[in-house]
Motif scaffolding. Structure first.
Motif, short mmCIF file in Angstrom:
data_model
loop_
_atom_site.label_atom_id
_atom_site.label_comp_id
_atom_site.label_asym_id
_atom_site.label_seq_id
_atom_site.Cartn_x
_atom_site.Cartn_y
_atom_site.Cartn_z
N ILE A 170 0.83 -1.20 0.00
CA ILE A 170 0.00 0.00 0.00
C ILE A 170 0.87 1.26 0.00
O ILE A 170 1.94 1.28 0.60
CB ILE A 170 -0.96 0.00 1.22
CG1 ILE A 170 -1.90 1.20 1.18
CG2 ILE A 170 -0.19 -0.07 2.53
CD1 ILE A 170 -3.03 1.10 2.18
N ASN A 171 0.39 2.27 -0.68
CA ASN A 171 0.99 3.60 -0.66
C ASN A 171 0.03 4.59 -0.02
O ASN A 171 -1.19 4.39 -0.06
CB ASN A 171 1.27 4.10 -2.09
CG ASN A 171 2.56 3.55 -2.65
OD1 ASN A 171 3.45 3.13 -1.92
ND2 ASN A 171 2.66 3.53 -3.98
N ALA A 172 0.59 5.68 0.48
CA ALA A 172 -0.24 6.77 0.98
C ALA A 172 -0.47 7.81 -0.12
O ALA A 172 -0.65 8.98 0.16
CB ALA A 172 0.43 7.43 2.18
N GLY A 173 -0.46 7.37 -1.35
CA GLY A 173 -0.64 8.25 -2.50
C GLY A 173 -0.96 7.41 -3.72
O GLY A 173 -1.72 6.45 -3.64
N PRO A 174 -0.36 7.72 -4.89
CA PRO A 174 -0.69 6.98 -6.11
C PRO A 174 -0.33 5.50 -6.03
O PRO A 174 0.76 5.14 -5.58
CB PRO A 174 0.14 7.69 -7.19
CG PRO A 174 0.38 9.06 -6.65
CD PRO A 174 0.53 8.88 -5.17
N MET A 175 -1.27 4.66 -6.49
CA MET A 175 -1.02 3.22 -6.62
C MET A 175 -0.92 2.81 -8.08
O MET A 175 -0.13 1.94 -8.43
CB MET A 175 -2.16 2.43 -5.96
CG MET A 175 -2.18 2.47 -4.45
SD MET A 175 -0.80 1.59 -3.65
CE MET A 175 -1.14 -0.11 -4.07
N MET A 176 -1.75 3.45 -8.93
CA MET A 176 -1.77 3.08 -10.35
C MET A 176 -2.00 4.33 -11.19
O MET A 176 -2.50 5.35 -10.71
CB MET A 176 -2.84 2.02 -10.62
CG MET A 176 -2.65 0.77 -9.77
SD MET A 176 -3.79 -0.58 -10.14
CE MET A 176 -3.04 -1.27 -11.62
N ALA A 177 -1.62 4.24 -12.44
CA ALA A 177 -1.59 5.41 -13.31
C ALA A 177 -2.96 5.71 -13.91
O ALA A 177 -3.86 4.88 -13.94
CB ALA A 177 -0.58 5.18 -14.44
N SER A 178 -3.06 6.94 -14.42
CA SER A 178 -4.23 7.30 -15.23
C SER A 178 -4.12 6.60 -16.58
O SER A 178 -3.06 6.11 -16.97
CB SER A 178 -4.27 8.82 -15.45
OG SER A 178 -3.11 9.25 -16.15
N LEU A 179 -5.21 6.55 -17.30
CA LEU A 179 -5.24 5.95 -18.64
C LEU A 179 -6.05 6.83 -19.57
O LEU A 179 -7.26 7.02 -19.37
CB LEU A 179 -5.84 4.54 -18.60
CG LEU A 179 -6.17 3.92 -19.97
CD1 LEU A 179 -4.91 3.79 -20.82
CD2 LEU A 179 -6.84 2.57 -19.80
N ASP A 180 -5.41 7.39 -20.58
CA ASP A 180 -6.07 8.12 -21.65
C ASP A 180 -5.70 7.46 -22.98
O ASP A 180 -4.68 6.78 -23.08
CB ASP A 180 -5.64 9.59 -21.67
CG ASP A 180 -5.95 10.32 -20.38
OD1 ASP A 180 -6.96 9.97 -19.74
OD2 ASP A 180 -5.18 11.21 -20.00
N ASN A 297 -6.29 8.08 -0.38
CA ASN A 297 -6.40 9.07 0.68
C ASN A 297 -5.47 8.64 1.81
O ASN A 297 -5.44 7.47 2.20
CB ASN A 297 -7.86 9.12 1.15
CG ASN A 297 -8.06 9.97 2.38
OD1 ASN A 297 -7.86 9.50 3.50
ND2 ASN A 297 -8.46 11.21 2.18
N VAL A 298 -4.70 9.58 2.34
CA VAL A 298 -3.67 9.23 3.33
C VAL A 298 -4.29 8.59 4.57
O VAL A 298 -3.81 7.56 5.06
CB VAL A 298 -2.85 10.47 3.72
CG1 VAL A 298 -1.88 10.13 4.85
CG2 VAL A 298 -2.09 11.01 2.52
#
Length: 385
Positions: A170-180, A297-298
């Motif tokens: 687990i992270n206290a921030g981004p885990m996976m990227a956006s996708l466009d 969310n932290v």
């Protein structure tokens, strides 16, 4: 806390049954009916049809906060090459991402909590359709998920090959990227292939544009920013002796920061507008904004970390990791409600096959740690008076 062997055996049977009868996004009719049937048999209030084939089960036990836990239900259009006894009975469709396991873990958690009720508050068990590229989470939200079922926080997990069995990451921030995604249409001037000077070659412009787009990450972004720009399709021409009028490029963009995402979109637009003109070709860009960054969310991340530590031990919880550049539509839920998303390791004595691989099969040994984490999360987030 004890999770009964009988329940774990049931959950394994559910999982393998889901695996044998996979269904694609928004077509999870049999899966949805079975999930609803099981929830009702546990004495849980059931709402069907949210997001098409989505199911929400609600378990109330006195006054207190409300949290949601989400599992995805859809399979992938992949022909299964492995030979488990529960192999897919639907050619060209299989659970190659472990959503069958996510569903079984959440069902087992629901049944366990409905019998123990060692919490005070409300739990919504959210069974989501169409995670694989079809934004089922977004559709559930548009259908009123958080209005009909208000939550203080929502949580999700994904099994994770490459991590040891039962390890929570687990992270206290981004885990996976956006996708466009993007589509670029290049309009040149067709001509005989032996007389290229009489035309304007969109294939040559496409080749230079592909190279130019790769310089966005290497030269136009900070080395500390995270982005991937991939051209994945080229379509042009019909005859071997004709320079065509048009060429079309398609591809994807993935980022870990919203501001980087905006900058990459703008830079792609600049390249498409300016670079092809050097070849007498006009470029047009259609840029499709897709999945947001999956960012925890932290406070929620710390909450599930505490639950995982109490459930599995400090040695089985990894706080902090390199985010994945793959994408996840749980990001829509995290944009609409505070929450957190974790990975749950599945590698046993032998490494697991990769996700989206035709030999992938969910490791049923991870059902128990999954149920333990969700149960501890509920009991700690909704403590009894």
């Amino acid at each position: 806390m004890t999770i009964s062997k009988a329940l774990l055996d049931e959950a394994q049977n559910w999982r393998q049954a889901f695996h044998a009868r996979p269904e694609l996004g928004y077509s999870e009719h049999e899966t949805s009916r079975r999930v609803a049937e099981l929830l009702e048999s546990f004495g849980i209030e059931v709402h069907q049809g949210l997001g098409g084939t989505g199911v929400v089960g609600t378990l109330r036990n006195g006054n207190g906060p409300t949290i949601g836990i989400r599992a995805d239900m859809d399979a992938l259009p992949i022909h299964e090459l492995g030979e488990p006894h529960h192999k897919s009975q639907h050619p060209g469709c299989m659970h190659a991402c472990g959503h069958d396991g996510h569903t079984a873990i959440l069902l087992a958690t629901a049944k366990h909590l409905s019998s123990t009720r060692s919490f005070s508050g409300t739990v919504h068990f959210v069974f989501q359709p169409a995670e694989e590229g079809l934004a089922g989470a977004k559709r559930m939200i548009e259908d009123g998920l958080f209005k009909l079922f208000p939550m203080d926080a929502i949580y999700g997990l994904h099994n994770w090959p490459g991590s040891p069995l039962g390890r929570v990451v687990i992270n206290a921030g981004p885990m996976m990227a956006s996708l466009d995604t993007f589509e670029i249409k290049l309009k040149g001037k067709g001509c005989h292939a032996a007389m290229p000077d009489r035309g304007a070659d969109p294939i040559l412009a496409a080749a230079e544009l592909i190279l130019g787009l790769q310089s966005i990450v290497s030269r136009r972004l900070s080395p500390l920013d995270s982005a991937v720009v991939s051209v994945t399709q080229i379509q042009a021409g019909e005859a071997i002796n004709v320079i065509p009028e048009f060429a079309v490029l398609k591809g994807t963009v993935r980022c870990l920061q919203s501001q980087v995402r905006d900058k990459v979109e703008r830079l792609i637009g600049d390249f498409v507008e300016q670079l092809p003109t050097a070849f007498g070709v006009k470029g047009e860009l259609v840029y499709n904004v897709g999945y947001p960054v999956t960012e925890n969310n932290v406070d929620a991340a710390m909450q599930i970390r505490r639950a995982a530590v109490s459930a599995l031990g400090e040695e089985n919880v990894q706080w902090g990791c390199s985010p994945s550049m793959a994408s996840e539509d749980f990001s829509f839920m995290l944009n609409a409600c505070p929450g957190a998303y974790v990975w749950l390791g599945v590698d046993g004595d032998e490494p697991s096959a990769a996700l989206h691989n035709p030999y992938y099969d969910f490791n049923d040994r991870v059902i128990e740690p999954g149920v333990r984490v969700w149960t501890h999360l509920v009991e700690q987030s909704l403590p009894s008076a």
